[in-house]
Design a protein around this motif. Structure first.
Motif, PDB file in Angstrom:
ATOM      1  N   ALA A   1       5.012  15.735   0.696  1.00  0.00           N
ATOM      2  CA  ALA A   1       4.865  14.405   1.298  1.00  0.00           C
ATOM      3  C   ALA A   1       3.744  14.397   2.338  1.00  0.00           C
ATOM      4  CB  ALA A   1       6.189  13.978   1.933  1.00  0.00           C
ATOM      5  N   LEU A   2       3.649  15.461   3.124  1.00  0.00           N
ATOM      6  CA  LEU A   2       2.603  15.541   4.147  1.00  0.00           C
ATOM      7  C   LEU A   2       1.215  15.617   3.516  1.00  0.00           C
ATOM      8  CD1 LEU A   2       4.356  18.060   6.574  1.00  0.00           C
ATOM      9  CD2 LEU A   2       3.859  15.657   7.049  1.00  0.00           C
ATOM     10  N   ILE A   3       1.086  16.418   2.454  1.00  0.00           N
ATOM     11  CA  ILE A   3      -0.205  16.557   1.770  1.00  0.00           C
ATOM     12  C   ILE A   3      -0.617  15.228   1.131  1.00  0.00           C
ATOM     13  CG2 ILE A   3      -1.339  17.614  -0.232  1.00  0.00           C
ATOM     14  CD1 ILE A   3      -1.271  19.445   2.175  1.00  0.00           C
ATOM     15  N   LEU A   4       0.313  14.564   0.478  1.00  0.00           N
ATOM     16  CA  LEU A   4       0.003  13.286  -0.158  1.00  0.00           C
ATOM     17  C   LEU A   4      -0.366  12.223   0.871  1.00  0.00           C
ATOM     18  CD1 LEU A   4       2.687  13.045  -2.994  1.00  0.00           C
ATOM     19  CD2 LEU A   4       0.219  13.300  -3.275  1.00  0.00           C
ATOM     20  N   ARG A   5       0.324  12.229   2.004  1.00  0.00           N
ATOM     21  CA  ARG A   5       0.005  11.257   3.046  1.00  0.00           C
ATOM     22  C   ARG A   5      -1.418  11.481   3.559  1.00  0.00           C
ATOM     23  NH1 ARG A   5       3.905  10.831   8.182  1.00  0.00           N
ATOM     24  NH2 ARG A   5       5.236   9.832   6.606  1.00  0.00           N
ATOM     25  N   ALA A   6      -1.814  12.759   3.712  1.00  0.00           N
ATOM     26  CA  ALA A   6      -3.162  13.053   4.202  1.00  0.00           C
ATOM     27  C   ALA A   6      -4.225  12.639   3.189  1.00  0.00           C
ATOM     28  CB  ALA A   6      -3.285  14.538   4.522  1.00  0.00           C
TER      29      ALA A   6
ATOM     30  N   ASN B   1      -2.973   7.324  -1.060  1.00  0.00           N
ATOM     31  CA  ASN B   1      -2.701   6.856  -2.426  1.00  0.00           C
ATOM     32  C   ASN B   1      -3.969   6.627  -3.233  1.00  0.00           C
ATOM     33  OD1 ASN B   1      -0.027   6.926  -1.816  1.00  0.00           O
ATOM     34  ND2 ASN B   1       0.332   4.730  -1.977  1.00  0.00           N
ATOM     35  N   GLN B   2      -4.911   5.892  -2.675  1.00  0.00           N
ATOM     36  CA  GLN B   2      -6.097   5.526  -3.439  1.00  0.00           C
ATOM     37  C   GLN B   2      -6.917   6.743  -3.826  1.00  0.00           C
ATOM     38  OE1 GLN B   2      -6.666   2.296  -4.552  1.00  0.00           O
ATOM     39  NE2 GLN B   2      -8.039   3.470  -5.874  1.00  0.00           N
ATOM     40  N   ARG B   3      -7.045   7.688  -2.898  1.00  0.00           N
ATOM     41  CA  ARG B   3      -7.875   8.858  -3.198  1.00  0.00           C
ATOM     42  C   ARG B   3      -7.255   9.753  -4.270  1.00  0.00           C
ATOM     43  NH1 ARG B   3     -10.442  11.103   2.456  1.00  0.00           N
ATOM     44  NH2 ARG B   3      -8.233  11.364   2.981  1.00  0.00           N
TER      45      ARG B   3
ATOM     46  N   TYR C   1      -8.976  10.480  -7.806  1.00  0.00           N
ATOM     47  CA  TYR C   1      -9.217  11.869  -8.216  1.00  0.00           C
ATOM     48  C   TYR C   1      -8.668  12.116  -9.621  1.00  0.00           C
ATOM     49  CZ  TYR C   1      -9.050  16.973  -8.213  1.00  0.00           C
ATOM     50  OH  TYR C   1      -9.200  18.297  -8.545  1.00  0.00           O
ATOM     51  N   ALA C   2      -7.438  11.681  -9.858  1.00  0.00           N
ATOM     52  CA  ALA C   2      -6.835  11.861 -11.173  1.00  0.00           C
ATOM     53  C   ALA C   2      -7.619  11.104 -12.243  1.00  0.00           C
ATOM     54  CB  ALA C   2      -5.383  11.403 -11.155  1.00  0.00           C
ATOM     55  N   ALA C   3      -8.030   9.875 -11.934  1.00  0.00           N
ATOM     56  CA  ALA C   3      -8.769   9.060 -12.900  1.00  0.00           C
ATOM     57  C   ALA C   3     -10.088   9.723 -13.278  1.00  0.00           C
ATOM     58  CB  ALA C   3      -9.015   7.661 -12.340  1.00  0.00           C
ATOM     59  N   ALA C   4     -10.740  10.379 -12.302  1.00  0.00           N
ATOM     60  CA  ALA C   4     -12.003  11.060 -12.590  1.00  0.00           C
ATOM     61  C   ALA C   4     -11.811  12.226 -13.544  1.00  0.00           C
ATOM     62  CB  ALA C   4     -12.634  11.557 -11.289  1.00  0.00           C
TER      63      ALA C   4
ATOM     64  N   TYR D   1      -2.584   8.422 -13.196  1.00  0.00           N
ATOM     65  CA  TYR D   1      -1.521   8.910 -12.300  1.00  0.00           C
ATOM     66  C   TYR D   1      -1.340   7.955 -11.127  1.00  0.00           C
ATOM     67  CZ  TYR D   1       1.053  11.993  -9.108  1.00  0.00           C
ATOM     68  OH  TYR D   1       2.001  12.539  -8.257  1.00  0.00           O
ATOM     69  N   TYR D   2      -0.084   7.663 -10.812  1.00  0.00           N
ATOM     70  CA  TYR D   2       0.250   6.853  -9.655  1.00  0.00           C
ATOM     71  C   TYR D   2       1.301   7.592  -8.849  1.00  0.00           C
ATOM     72  CZ  TYR D   2      -2.319   3.304 -12.143  1.00  0.00           C
ATOM     73  OH  TYR D   2      -3.315   2.633 -12.802  1.00  0.00           O
ATOM     74  N   ARG D   3       1.027   7.734  -7.574  1.00  0.00           N
ATOM     75  CA  ARG D   3       1.888   8.543  -6.710  1.00  0.00           C
ATOM     76  C   ARG D   3       3.343   8.098  -6.756  1.00  0.00           C
ATOM     77  NH1 ARG D   3       1.663   8.525  -0.067  1.00  0.00           N
ATOM     78  NH2 ARG D   3       3.782   9.288   0.231  1.00  0.00           N
ATOM     79  N   THR D   4       3.582   6.792  -6.712  1.00  0.00           N
ATOM     80  CA  THR D   4       4.959   6.304  -6.641  1.00  0.00           C
ATOM     81  C   THR D   4       5.741   6.576  -7.918  1.00  0.00           C
ATOM     82  OG1 THR D   4       4.152   4.115  -7.282  1.00  0.00           O
ATOM     83  CG2 THR D   4       4.464   4.526  -4.930  1.00  0.00           C
TER      84      THR D   4
END
Length: 368
Positions: free
Chosen positions: A233-238, A241-243, A247-250, A255-258
């Motif tokens: 959770a800490l890594i994802l918050r840093a 969501n958009q980044r 990154y996944a789309a590239a 992928y969607y975090r939620t």
């Protein structure tokens, strides 16, 4: 004639206020209760979306097949990579230039609609890369392997089973069983780690940044090797969501975090790009791979692989989902092997563990 009520108008006002407050508080209380089951619950709503994942709690009281299998005790020393990347060190190419593996898929099987110990901080030094042997293309018997894997999958119609294989020497994806998306559970942590390293290499994030009383590097270590959800959770918050979506789309991954959903082929692609040096710098890739050895839960793919084969992996366990995403290496041969499964509940985890072993034995027998 009934007596006239003598209730004061102020009383009605007070009762109305109490009812309004109750209507607001009750749903919030129920919502809090829904996420209170996670011992490693995050500071935000992330845990409610991905669920709790603790193998010790999920398998408590279950009887496993007699294979001498159980999570290995955590070693306080961080292991080094015994089968490092075949690419020289250096910055990876732009994500826009990353090629996707080619596909060799079976007809898709429709998926049904839809489971710590305190450790030392991650080391400051990045594990040094050891020269690797060149990868060889051994032309494995994929026809025979496909027949065997499909036969095993069809034997267990009560489960949703998805398999993806990539030969590192040619990048071709071979898929079997369910090819749609599963809830990725903790296998999604590989994507989070790679994204953080990627943005750190570009100066947008820092591995030494304070995070949760430690550093970001420590939290990545905990997230991968100990499957710590709070670190995730800490890594994802840093990252944000958009980044992580960008990154996944590239990489060609939706992928969607939620939702935290990935297909076996998408996770296999991520591991292929990681191991072949196309994702992040070789030093960071070797560090990430070192965390994927000797994890806190070694009873799935690693338990069914001979000791001569090196295994890098990340398991996933959440409710009815039981996954393992691995890289298998021996000599000049290396393969990505991803196994996603969905059962009815955690009650059938012992039986599905046996199925995972059966599929792993077939892969190892044919490819090594």
């Amino acid at each position: 004639m009934s007596p006239r009520s003598t209730t004061h108008p102020t009383t009605y006002l007070v009762r109305g206020l109490i009812a309004s407050i109750a209507a607001l508080v009750l749903p919030l209380s129920l919502s809090s209760f829904a996420v209170a089951d996670d011992e490693q619950s995050s500071p935000n709503s992330f845990t409610a979306a991905v669920g709790s994942e603790s193998p010790d709690r999920a398998i408590q009281g279950m009887s496993f097949p007699a294979r001498g299998l159980w999570p290995k005790p955590f070693s306080p020393s961080v292991p080094t990579v015994t089968a490092p990347l075949p690419k020289p060190s250096g910055d990876p190419p732009s994500l826009a230039a990353v090629p996707s593996p080619r596909s060799s898929a079976t007809p898709a099987v429709p998926a049904r609609t839809k489971a710590t110990a305190k450790t030392p901080a991650a080391p400051e030094a990045i594990p040094a890369a050891v020269p690797a042997e060149p990868l060889v293309q051994a032309a494995p018997p994929y026809g025979a392997l496909r027949k065997q894997l499909n036969a095993i999958i069809s034997t267990y119609p009560q489960y949703q089973l998805g398999v993806a294989l990539i030969d590192m020497s040619d990048g071709v994806i071979h898929t079997y069983g369910v090819q749609g998306k599963f809830v990725a559970a903790s296998t999604g942590k590989i994507l989070a780690a790679a994204a953080y390293y990627h943005y750190a290499e570009r100066g947008l994030l820092s591995l030494t940044a304070p995070m949760g009383g430690h550093t970001a590097a420590y939290q990545i270590h905990q997230m991968i090797q100990q499957s710590n959800n709070q670190s995730w959770a800490l890594i994802l918050r840093a990252i944000g969501n958009q980044r992580i979506h960008d990154y996944a789309a590239a990489l060609g991954i939706s992928y969607y975090r939620t939702l935290n959903e990935l297909s076996p082929a998408e996770t296999a692609t991520l591991l292929y790009l990681l191991y072949t040096g196309r994702l992040i710098s070789t030093g960071h890739a070797n560090q990430l791979l070192s965390y994927m050895q000797h994890t806190n839960y070694e009873t799935l793919i690693p338990a069914a692989v001979p000791p001569a084969i090196t295994v890098f992996h990340k398991y996933g366990l959440l409710n009815g989902y039981l996954h393992d995403a691995s890289i298998l290496v021996q000599g000049g041969r290396a393969y990505v092997f991803v196994l996603y499964t969905l059962g009815r509940s955690t009650a059938d985890i012992p039986a599905r563990t046996g199925v995972i072993h059966e599929l792993t034995h077939a892969v190892v027998e044919k490819l090594f």
